[in-house]
Design an enzyme around this catalytic site. Structure first.
Site, PDB file in Angstrom:
ATOM      1  N   ALA A 236       0.024   6.308   7.361  1.00  0.00           N
ATOM      2  CA  ALA A 236       0.414   7.479   8.147  1.00  0.00           C
ATOM      3  C   ALA A 236       1.645   8.120   7.503  1.00  0.00           C
ATOM      4  O   ALA A 236       2.388   7.454   6.785  1.00  0.00           O
ATOM      5  CB  ALA A 236       0.729   7.052   9.577  1.00  0.00           C
TER       6      ALA A 236
ATOM      7  N   GLY B  40      -2.097   2.845   7.915  1.00  0.00           N
ATOM      8  CA  GLY B  40      -3.193   3.738   8.264  1.00  0.00           C
ATOM      9  C   GLY B  40      -4.167   3.911   7.104  1.00  0.00           C
ATOM     10  O   GLY B  40      -5.347   4.186   7.320  1.00  0.00           O
TER      11      GLY B  40
ATOM     12  N   GLU C 270      -6.428   1.145   7.391  1.00  0.00           N
ATOM     13  CA  GLU C 270      -7.224   1.357   8.608  1.00  0.00           C
ATOM     14  C   GLU C 270      -8.360   2.351   8.368  1.00  0.00           C
ATOM     15  O   GLU C 270      -9.455   2.190   8.904  1.00  0.00           O
ATOM     16  CB  GLU C 270      -6.306   1.813   9.753  1.00  0.00           C
TER      17      GLU C 270
ATOM     18  N   GLU D  69       3.074  -2.147   9.174  1.00  0.00           N
ATOM     19  CA  GLU D  69       3.649  -1.365  10.282  1.00  0.00           C
ATOM     20  C   GLU D  69       4.796  -2.065  11.006  1.00  0.00           C
ATOM     21  O   GLU D  69       5.752  -1.408  11.429  1.00  0.00           O
ATOM     22  CB  GLU D  69       2.564  -1.011  11.303  1.00  0.00           C
TER      23      GLU D  69
HETATM   24  N1  3HC Z   1       4.837   8.532   4.726  1.00  0.00           N
HETATM   25  C1  3HC Z   1       5.652   9.502   4.250  1.00  0.00           C
HETATM   26  N2  3HC Z   1       6.281   9.390   3.070  1.00  0.00           N
HETATM   27  C2  3HC Z   1       6.068   8.278   2.364  1.00  0.00           C
HETATM   28  C3  3HC Z   1       5.249   7.236   2.816  1.00  0.00           C
HETATM   29  C4  3HC Z   1       4.597   7.405   4.054  1.00  0.00           C
HETATM   30  N3  3HC Z   1       3.765   6.488   4.531  1.00  0.00           N
HETATM   31  N4  3HC Z   1       5.253   6.255   1.895  1.00  0.00           N
HETATM   32  C5  3HC Z   1       6.042   6.669   0.901  1.00  0.00           C
HETATM   33  N5  3HC Z   1       6.538   7.891   1.179  1.00  0.00           N
HETATM   34  C6  3HC Z   1       7.401   8.705   0.331  1.00  0.00           C
HETATM   35  C7  3HC Z   1       8.749   8.071   0.099  1.00  0.00           C
HETATM   36  O1  3HC Z   1       9.652   8.393   1.114  1.00  0.00           O
HETATM   37  C8  3HC Z   1       9.126   8.652  -1.235  1.00  0.00           C
HETATM   38  O2  3HC Z   1       9.542   9.963  -0.975  1.00  0.00           O
HETATM   39  P1  3HC Z   1      10.692  10.634  -1.854  1.00  0.00           P
HETATM   40  O3  3HC Z   1      10.189  10.613  -3.265  1.00  0.00           O
HETATM   41  O4  3HC Z   1      10.874  11.977  -1.271  1.00  0.00           O
HETATM   42  O5  3HC Z   1      11.865   9.718  -1.648  1.00  0.00           O
HETATM   43  C9  3HC Z   1       7.795   8.762  -1.967  1.00  0.00           C
HETATM   44  O6  3HC Z   1       6.800   8.742  -0.943  1.00  0.00           O
HETATM   45  C10 3HC Z   1       7.515   7.645  -2.948  1.00  0.00           C
HETATM   46  O7  3HC Z   1       7.683   6.410  -2.265  1.00  0.00           O
HETATM   47  P2  3HC Z   1       8.289   5.136  -2.999  1.00  0.00           P
HETATM   48  O8  3HC Z   1       9.510   5.530  -3.725  1.00  0.00           O
HETATM   49  O9  3HC Z   1       8.369   4.075  -1.986  1.00  0.00           O
HETATM   50  O10 3HC Z   1       7.131   4.851  -4.058  1.00  0.00           O
HETATM   51  P3  3HC Z   1       6.649   3.471  -4.634  1.00  0.00           P
HETATM   52  O11 3HC Z   1       5.677   3.789  -5.692  1.00  0.00           O
HETATM   53  O12 3HC Z   1       7.807   2.596  -4.947  1.00  0.00           O
HETATM   54  O13 3HC Z   1       5.868   2.759  -3.425  1.00  0.00           O
HETATM   55  C11 3HC Z   1       4.377   2.614  -1.556  1.00  0.00           C
HETATM   56  C12 3HC Z   1       4.678   3.302  -2.899  1.00  0.00           C
HETATM   57  C13 3HC Z   1       4.028   1.140  -1.811  1.00  0.00           C
HETATM   58  C14 3HC Z   1       3.194   3.314  -0.935  1.00  0.00           C
HETATM   59  C15 3HC Z   1       5.638   2.683  -0.676  1.00  0.00           C
HETATM   60  O14 3HC Z   1       6.061   4.027  -0.625  1.00  0.00           O
HETATM   61  C16 3HC Z   1       5.449   2.224   0.732  1.00  0.00           C
HETATM   62  O15 3HC Z   1       5.504   1.044   0.991  1.00  0.00           O
HETATM   63  N6  3HC Z   1       5.262   3.168   1.658  1.00  0.00           N
HETATM   64  C17 3HC Z   1       5.154   2.858   3.059  1.00  0.00           C
HETATM   65  C18 3HC Z   1       3.809   2.274   3.366  1.00  0.00           C
HETATM   66  C19 3HC Z   1       3.698   2.044   4.842  1.00  0.00           C
HETATM   67  O16 3HC Z   1       4.548   1.441   5.465  1.00  0.00           O
HETATM   68  N7  3HC Z   1       2.597   2.536   5.417  1.00  0.00           N
HETATM   69  C20 3HC Z   1       2.373   2.372   6.815  1.00  0.00           C
HETATM   70  C21 3HC Z   1       2.824   3.588   7.512  1.00  0.00           C
HETATM   71  S1  3HC Z   1       2.747   3.409   9.252  1.00  0.00           S
HETATM   72  C22 3HC Z   1       1.145   3.673   9.634  1.00  0.00           C
HETATM   73  O17 3HC Z   1       0.329   3.802   8.759  1.00  0.00           O
HETATM   74  C23 3HC Z   1       0.821   3.760  11.084  1.00  0.00           C
HETATM   75  C24 3HC Z   1      -0.623   3.625  11.364  1.00  0.00           C
HETATM   76  O18 3HC Z   1      -0.951   2.314  11.691  1.00  0.00           O
HETATM   77  C25 3HC Z   1      -1.053   4.542  12.489  1.00  0.00           C
END
Ligand code: 3HC
Ligand code: NAI
Length: 695
Positions: A62, A101, A104, A124
């Site tokens: 997400a 997500g 998912e 999450e």
């Molecule tokens: N949403 C919005 N922005 C995101 C994002 C996300 N899920 N994941 C990463 N970004 C952004 C970062 O803030 C960063 O932005 P910036 O360049 O402006 O600072 C950019 O994307 C690159 O991110 P990283 O520097 O972290 O890139 P990496 O290559 O090191 O890592 C990744 C990539 C493994 C995908 C890492 O970004 C990550 O772990 N992201 C979060 C993943 C996550 O927690 N997903 C679950 C979200 S909650 C959800 O899905 C709810 C659902 O169940 C309904």
């Protein structure tokens, strides 16, 4: 531009999500995906679909930046529902990562193929929420309760190979071209006459959820996301699929409203914000492949290990052959530990050791691209080392010091090239701790700062820019809240009460446990060093001196504030109560846990406000990252500045005024704190304006 596009050829629709950098499932993507699925459902020329992510990964989850705002339709669960109930099969073609997500969405698809090296996970709970798009319902149906609970509560991604054996995916690809391999898979499924295979139709999981709940409560005290996620899984074990999904959604929305969610998301974005330093935007870092380390004690050996783990060539200098051998032995043990923890394979361990030279002649650093000095914490020793380094290092080499407190400007002046000198303040154990304070001195050249940030990235560390002052960001603030704790002990609190109250607040350790770990000799030496410049009204922790003189130096001597003879955790010791009592003078009183936390936090936030005001830290969020990553601050509280905003800056100011009634020397409000309260602004506001200033 629509981030979701479809191409149909030979009866196969390829739906591609292209939303850099991580294909987050923001509003436009959800809308585009819902439309693509509806178009595919109605397109008579397409018999099967492949869902791909463009770029380096499938889907990152997400869009976290939408959290806390009203979510626009279609919701992610609705999009996934449309995928799952589609009358024609849809395959997820997963590469790089499928997270939250993103996974998912894949679980809503009917078939899943993943490339080797892919990470699949539900992180999450690290954001204070739970998988809210069917993850708590579909994952247990596919892999069983135990693996699903571990993935959701532990929040650690699993490999594609493990996902295959667990039943999370159906096929492991070769890894050359995810789209092409998924299209091949689609052809096979078509020729087999494969039908859609909705995960919702699989039987509900069975098992012992109570044990998972008990484990989560013990492992994540004070946190709510993990146990709430288990509640959502539990709902799916007894309810229909649709009711389970509705309950998951309800719990997800509840977690979305919590301060823990806000704290964890702040931490996520703050950690990324610190790594982008405006002053080095567009500045080319210098090339780094050979690193020199001077001093192979606690820090030097850890720094060398970290560099070897990142594939750098390391030359470590020690005073004599015995110390050099000891450093090599420590580094070998560290690397073996990394192999044991699965962070390094045996072959890479051997290569790393071949890339290490441990010698006694500083001339061996003549070809180093960067040198990190980690010798004793003494200005004279460090200046001598830097003067010698200046004579041997090649032109353009970056010269760094790992000093904890000393003036990097003075160290730089020991060389004829102060623009090449910078502070790189690693934290112990340096091969494990992620924080790196990058101390930019007056003369430090921008490309030297850029090189430090590039090195941090290579080492897998989080760099935070700090200015020069005694203790930089972290240790300077630490010295104030440590003093606040010491004052409470001088006034009657037991060190054990202080530690317990702060652990209950969420700190990994109390300050006196930390003293035992670091060694009471360190604090004593610092007090002695500062004694000459101390203010007459500064209060010296006489009890700490008494413990030092009693030879109770902490874990390394088997006793400090705690006794370690029976357990590694350390036990409270009545002898300490007696030493503390006899070192006190004046009247004593009791302190409640609430007051302990208020005093500790007020001192921390007040000094942090000075650090920000003076520009030692760029923004409040930089302080937050330092404390989250270097000082065991509870992540779900977002860091001291985020916590302070939630607590109320006016309340902190009122607390300081209250404490000042008995000690107006120590408790002086930071000008920034007073200003922000007067203007009705917060640290979060300051994060925003400072970001714009530097844009
Ligand atoms: N949403 C919005 N922005 C995101 C994002 C996300 N899920 N994941 C990463 N970004 C952004 C970062 O803030 C960063 O932005 P910036 O360049 O402006 O600072 C950019 O994307 C690159 O991110 P990283 O520097 O972290 O890139 P990496 O290559 O090191 O890592 C990744 C990539 C493994 C995908 C890492 O970004 C990550 O772990 N992201 C979060 C993943 C996550 O927690 N997903 C679950 C979200 S909650 C959800 O899905 C709810 C659902 O169940 C309904
Ligand atoms: P240490 O005492 O464990 O190691 C220092 C090492 O430097 C010793 O092995 C010593 O033999 C060697 N050494 C001394 N003079 C030398 C010289 N001229 N040439 C080569 N080697 C020499 O000390 P530690 O804890 O590793 O600290 C080193 C530096 O790192 C200090 O500046 C300290 O303030 C800083 N630091 C320490 C942290 C900690 O937690 N221990 C954390 C962050 C920084």
């Amino acid at each position: 531009m629509n981030p979701v596009t479809t191409r149909v050829s030979d009866g196969i629709a390829v739906i591609t999500i292209d939303n850099p950098p991580v294909n987050a499932l923001g509003h436009a993507v959800r809308q585009g995906l819902a439309r693509a699925v509806a178009d595919f459902a109605g397109d008579e020329t397409a018999r099967i679909a492949v869902l791909c992510g463009a770029g380096r990964l499938f889907l990152g989850g997400a869009d976290i930046s939408e959290f806390g705002k009203p979510l626009a339709d279609p919701s992610l669960p609705a999009v996934i529902d449309a995928i799952e109930t589609c009358a024609k099969p849809i395959i997820a073609a997963i590469h790089g990562a499928a997270l939250g997500g993103g996974l998912e969405v894949a679980l809503g698809c009917h078939y899943r193929i993943a490339m080797p090296g892919t990470k699949l996970g539900l992180p999450e709970t690290t954001l204070g929420i739970l998988p809210g798009a069917g993850g708590t319902q579909r994952t247990p149906r596919l892999v069983g309760l135990d693996i699903a609970a571990d993935m959701i509560v532990g929040a650690k991604p699993i490999s594609a190979a493990d996902a295959l054996s667990a039943g999370l995916i159906d096929r492991l690809g070769q890894g050359t071209d995810p789209e092409a391999e998924a299209v091949d898979y689609a052809r096979t499924l078509l020729s087999d006459g494969a039908a859609p295979r909705p995960t919702r139709d699989m039987p509900a999981p069975k098992g012992d959820i109570a044990t998972h709940r008990a484990k989560a409560e013990a492992k994540y005290p004070g946190q709510i996301a993990q146990v709430t996620a288990l509640d959502a899984i539990a709902a799916g074990m007894t309810m229909s699929f649709d009711d389970g999904i509705a309950e998951e959604r309800r719990l997800f929305q509840t977690l979305m409203q919590t301060p823990q969610r806000a704290g964890l998301i702040h931490a996520f974005f703050a950690e990324r914000a610190v790594a982008k330093l405006p002053e080095i935007a567009g500045v080319e870092p210098r090339h780094i492949s050979r690193i020199g380390v001077i001093g192979g004690g606690t820090m030097g050996a850890g720094i060398a290990t970290s560099a070897l783990l990142a594939g750098l060539i390391v030359t470590l200098i020690e005073r004599d052959a015995t110390s050099a051998d000891a450093a090599r032995a420590t580094i070998t043990r560290n690397l073996d530990g990394a192999v044991k923890r699965g962070k390094l394979d045996g072959a890479r361990r051997d290569t790393a050791l071949e890339s290490l030279a441990t010698v006694t002649d500083i001339d061996a650093l003549s070809d180093a691209d960067i040198v990190v000095e980690a010798v004793f914490e003494s200005m004279d020793v460090k200046r001598e080392v830097f003067a010698r380094l200046d004579a041997v290092a090649k032109p353009g080499a970056v010269l760094a010091t790992n000093t904890s407190y000393l003036d990097v400007n003075k160290i730089a002046q020991a060389t004829a090239r102060p623009s090449d000198v910078i502070g790189l303040h690693f934290f112990s154990p340096a091969h494990i701790m992620k924080l790196l304070e990058v101390v930019v001195a007056d003369a430090t050249a921008p490309d030297v700062t850029a090189t430090a940030f590039a090195l941090a990235k290579r080492l897998g560390k989080t760099p935070v820019r700090a200015g020069v002052c005694d203790g930089f960001i972290g240790n300077r603030i630490l010295s104030q809240y440590r003093a606040a704790a010491d004052h409470m002990v001088l006034d009657g609190a037991s060190p054990y009460d202080v530690d317990r109250a702060l652990r209950d607040f969420g700190f990994a350790m109390g300050p006196y446990q930390v003293s035992d770990l670091a060694g009471l000799d360190i604090g004593f030496a610092t007090r002695e060093r500062k004694a000459a410049t101390a203010h007459p009204r500064d209060r010296r922790p006489t009890f700490a001196d008494a413990l030092y003189h009693a030879g109770r130096l902490g874990q390394k001597t088997g006793s400090g504030y705690y006794d370690y003879s029976e357990s590694r955790q350390g036990m409270p010791d009545p002898a300490v109560d007696a030493i503390v009592a006899s070192a006190r003078s004046g009247t004593t009183r009791d302190f409640t846990d609430e007051e302990i936390v208020r005093r500790y936090m007020a001192a921390m936030v007040n000094e942090a406000a000075r650090v920000v005001d003076e520009g030692i830290a760029l923004r409040p969020l930089d302080v937050d990252v330092v404390f989250l990553q270097g000082y065991g601050f509870p992540r779900y509280r977002g860091g001291p500045m985020h916590w302070a905003d939630a607590y109320g800056l006016d309340r902190i100011l009122a607390d300081i005024a209250e404490f000042a009634r008995t000690d107006d020397h120590f408790w002086q409000p930071a000008p920034l704190l007073t200003r922000l309260v007067e203007e009705g602004r917060s640290f979060a506001d300051l994060n925003k304006t400072r970001r714009e200033d530097h844009a």
